[in-house]
Design an enzyme around this catalytic site. Structure first.
Site, mmCIF file in Angstrom:
data_model
loop_
_atom_site.group_PDB
_atom_site.id
_atom_site.type_symbol
_atom_site.label_atom_id
_atom_site.label_comp_id
_atom_site.label_asym_id
_atom_site.label_seq_id
_atom_site.Cartn_x
_atom_site.Cartn_y
_atom_site.Cartn_z
ATOM 1 N N LYS A 172 0.849 -1.211 0.000
ATOM 2 C CA LYS A 172 0.000 0.000 0.000
ATOM 3 C C LYS A 172 0.873 1.246 0.000
ATOM 4 O O LYS A 172 2.054 1.204 0.385
ATOM 5 C CB LYS A 172 -0.938 0.040 1.207
ATOM 6 C CG LYS A 172 -0.265 0.065 2.600
ATOM 7 C CD LYS A 172 0.103 1.438 3.123
ATOM 8 C CE LYS A 172 0.777 1.404 4.496
ATOM 9 N NZ LYS A 172 1.596 2.536 4.840
ATOM 10 N N PRO A 218 9.453 -3.844 -0.808
ATOM 11 C CA PRO A 218 10.588 -3.382 -0.010
ATOM 12 C C PRO A 218 10.280 -3.474 1.495
ATOM 13 O O PRO A 218 9.158 -3.211 1.920
ATOM 14 C CB PRO A 218 10.773 -1.935 -0.450
ATOM 15 C CG PRO A 218 10.113 -1.839 -1.779
ATOM 16 C CD PRO A 218 9.005 -2.855 -1.791
ATOM 17 N N ALA A 250 9.746 -0.049 4.750
ATOM 18 C CA ALA A 250 9.689 0.961 3.702
ATOM 19 C C ALA A 250 8.446 1.833 3.746
ATOM 20 O O ALA A 250 8.292 2.734 2.935
ATOM 21 C CB ALA A 250 9.760 0.256 2.339
ATOM 22 N N GLY A 297 4.460 -4.117 3.983
ATOM 23 C CA GLY A 297 4.800 -5.445 3.461
ATOM 24 C C GLY A 297 4.534 -6.560 4.457
ATOM 25 O O GLY A 297 3.914 -7.571 4.116
ATOM 26 N N SER A 351 2.575 -6.493 7.138
ATOM 27 C CA SER A 351 1.134 -6.563 7.441
ATOM 28 C C SER A 351 0.389 -7.255 6.312
ATOM 29 O O SER A 351 -0.539 -8.039 6.545
ATOM 30 C CB SER A 351 0.548 -5.155 7.605
ATOM 31 O OG SER A 351 1.228 -4.449 8.600
ATOM 32 N N ASP A 367 -2.116 -2.246 10.601
ATOM 33 C CA ASP A 367 -2.438 -2.169 9.169
ATOM 34 C C ASP A 367 -3.007 -3.481 8.628
ATOM 35 O O ASP A 367 -3.438 -3.537 7.482
ATOM 36 C CB ASP A 367 -1.173 -1.840 8.352
ATOM 37 C CG ASP A 367 -0.802 -0.366 8.424
ATOM 38 O OD1 ASP A 367 -1.638 0.439 8.885
ATOM 39 O OD2 ASP A 367 0.330 -0.028 8.022
HETATM 40 P P1 ATP Z 1 4.206 -0.227 7.757
HETATM 41 O O1 ATP Z 1 3.986 0.533 6.486
HETATM 42 O O2 ATP Z 1 3.039 -1.139 8.120
HETATM 43 O O3 ATP Z 1 4.691 0.608 8.888
HETATM 44 P P2 ATP Z 1 6.763 -1.089 6.809
HETATM 45 O O4 ATP Z 1 6.579 -1.207 5.326
HETATM 46 O O5 ATP Z 1 7.413 0.159 7.280
HETATM 47 O O6 ATP Z 1 5.368 -1.305 7.498
HETATM 48 P P3 ATP Z 1 7.532 -3.838 6.950
HETATM 49 O O7 ATP Z 1 8.242 -4.109 5.674
HETATM 50 O O8 ATP Z 1 6.132 -4.306 7.065
HETATM 51 O O9 ATP Z 1 7.605 -2.274 7.309
HETATM 52 O O10 ATP Z 1 8.436 -4.476 8.102
HETATM 53 C C1 ATP Z 1 8.584 -3.962 9.361
HETATM 54 C C2 ATP Z 1 9.381 -4.981 10.187
HETATM 55 O O11 ATP Z 1 8.553 -6.125 10.402
HETATM 56 C C3 ATP Z 1 10.616 -5.512 9.470
HETATM 57 O O12 ATP Z 1 11.739 -4.731 9.726
HETATM 58 C C4 ATP Z 1 10.746 -6.923 10.021
HETATM 59 O O13 ATP Z 1 11.586 -6.929 11.139
HETATM 60 C C5 ATP Z 1 9.362 -7.299 10.508
HETATM 61 N N1 ATP Z 1 8.732 -8.400 9.709
HETATM 62 C C6 ATP Z 1 8.300 -9.560 10.177
HETATM 63 N N2 ATP Z 1 7.757 -10.317 9.223
HETATM 64 C C7 ATP Z 1 7.857 -9.635 8.087
HETATM 65 C C8 ATP Z 1 7.468 -9.913 6.739
HETATM 66 N N3 ATP Z 1 6.873 -11.062 6.385
HETATM 67 N N4 ATP Z 1 7.736 -8.966 5.807
HETATM 68 C C9 ATP Z 1 8.313 -7.794 6.167
HETATM 69 N N5 ATP Z 1 8.706 -7.501 7.435
HETATM 70 C C10 ATP Z 1 8.473 -8.396 8.385
#
Ligand code: ATP
Length: 297
Positions: free
Chosen positions: A11, A101, A104, A108, A110, A143
């Protein structure tokens, strides 16, 4: 059925405001969420033994900090949560092809968790409703309820109070992530320490999105977390400026960053901008895609 496939879409936030804090420390948000055409693939296989194991395929891409494939991965956590709810004793092998990514601002993890909940619900013929999956999901991350359905939605509460919006579908969008990752928890923590916050006008953003007014949206788009991430990661501003100079109608950081997206009038404009950003050599991931209304397609 012994195995099920699901796509886990990323998203972006077309708007993100933080409106307060709950007593338990969770932040209250008001966000306009939009699925984009970047996805992880998830295949869940039933196993006879009770363990939940995970294999992650990065498609040949080398990650400086690969994700844990252990019990703390959100895929494994989601499988445990739904198994507990359904009283299931056997385990699963989950194959995750990771393209979104990491760390990011693209949800991802969630989205992977939501995809595993949907997959196991189908695999076990459990018949849990969307609302029941969303209730399970919120224990895994704020999320996750949104990621169960995806598309265009307003998210309030801590992210779990969802109102579907008119689909903002098939709009060309460029997504670019610099090499650094950002911790969502740290960004929210730093936001609390800011004295002044510039709140975006989420109602104006909602209206522009529902009117499919991309130029209007570009004029009012805002993300309150950018005030925290931008000073620490000036590259966010550099990417945004390059996108705007390269023909984006609007450009902004998504979630807690550091990924930046740009909205374009045509796919051709979007592809050209992607080439330009790639050539600058400042990003780890550059993907020209479109917004998506229906994650089941
Ligand atoms: P959001 O936008 O919901 O804040 P994000 O994109 O910033 O999420 P994610 O890529 O979802 O961050 O990952 C956050 C942390 O979740 C990662 O650094 C990792 O330690 C942990 N994690 C656990 N399982 C997963 C997974 N399947 N994919 C990505 N990260 C994961």
């Amino acid at each position: 059925m012994e195995q099920v496939r699901e796509k886990a879409y990323a998203k972006v936030n077309l708007g993100l405001d933080v409106t307060g804090r709950r007593e338990d420390g969770y932040h209250l948000v008001s966000m306009v969420m939009q699925t984009v055409g970047i996805c992880d693939d998830i295949v869940v296989y039933k196993t006879k033994d009770p363990n939940i194991s995970l294999d992650i395929d990065y498609g040949g891409v080398h990650l400086a900090n690969p994700l844990s494939a252990g019990d703390d991965n959100l895929c494994a956590k989601a499988a445990r949560v739904i198994n507990e709810r359904l009283g299931i004793q056997h385990g699963y092998f989950i194959h995750l092809t990771k393209r979104i990514p990491v760390a990011a601002g693209m949800a991802g993890g969630s989205s992977d968790a939501a995809a595993v909940l949907r997959a196991i619900n189908r695999l076990e013929n459990a018949g849990l409703s969307t609302e029941e999956l969303q209730e399970l999901g919120v224990s895994l991350g704020a999320d996750v309820p949104y990621c169960i359905l995806g598309g265009t939605m307003h998210a309030g509460g801590i992210g779990e109070v969802l109102s579907p919006m008119k689909p903002f579908d098939q709009v060309p969008i460029l997504v670019a992530k610099p090499p650094e990752g950002v911790s969502t928890a740290e960004v929210y923590h730093a936001l609390d320490a800011l004295e002044e916050i510039q709140h975006p006008d989420i109602q104006a953003i909602r209206k522009a999105v529902e009117d499919r007014d991309v130029e209007g949206l570009a004029n009012c788009m805002g993300n309150v977390l950018m005030d925290v991430t931008l000073p620490k990661h000036p590259i966010v501003g550099t990417i945004r400026d390059k996108m705007l100079a390269g023909g984006a109608v609007g450009s902004m950081m998504t979630g807690s960053g550091p990924t930046v997206f740009g909205l374009y009038k045509t796919d051709e404009d979007c592809r050209k901008a992607a080439e330009m950003i790639r050539a600058a050599g400042i990003c780890e991931t550059v993907i020209a895609t479109r917004t998506i209304a229906d994650i089941t397609r």
